[in-house]
Design a protein around this motif. Sequence first.
Motif: not given
Length: 112
Positions: A41-45, A30-35, A14-16, A24-27
């Motif tokens: 992958i990590k998906v943050l929502v 959906t953000v997908v991060f890759r290794s 979320a800080a990234t 804003d990660p609280h909006s």
Amino acid sequence: MRPVDFRRGHDGLAATIQNELGLDPHSGLTVVFRSKRGDRIKVLVWDGTGLVLIYKRLEAGSFTWPKVQDGVMRLSRAQFEALNSIASCAEVRRAAPPSAPGQGKRPRSSTL
């Protein structure tokens, strides 16, 4: 965006999103991060009640990703749905099945 440190959890990712992307990660986005290797992958929502973190690791092969533009890789709805259904992102490159636990490293991906 470049690959992220996969030791990061909810708060670190979320800080990234906030510090590096200016979003804003609280909006509800959906953000997908890759290794770095492209096999995880990590998906943050934000679901309205809290941050949800989804982690996916391919046992063999790696995801093929769209090009990065302006530091962000934008996925179409179809590409995201493919990730969500655990099928592929654009396509998944197949590799030999992983070796049994304790029998060496996982094989590198290869393209058919």
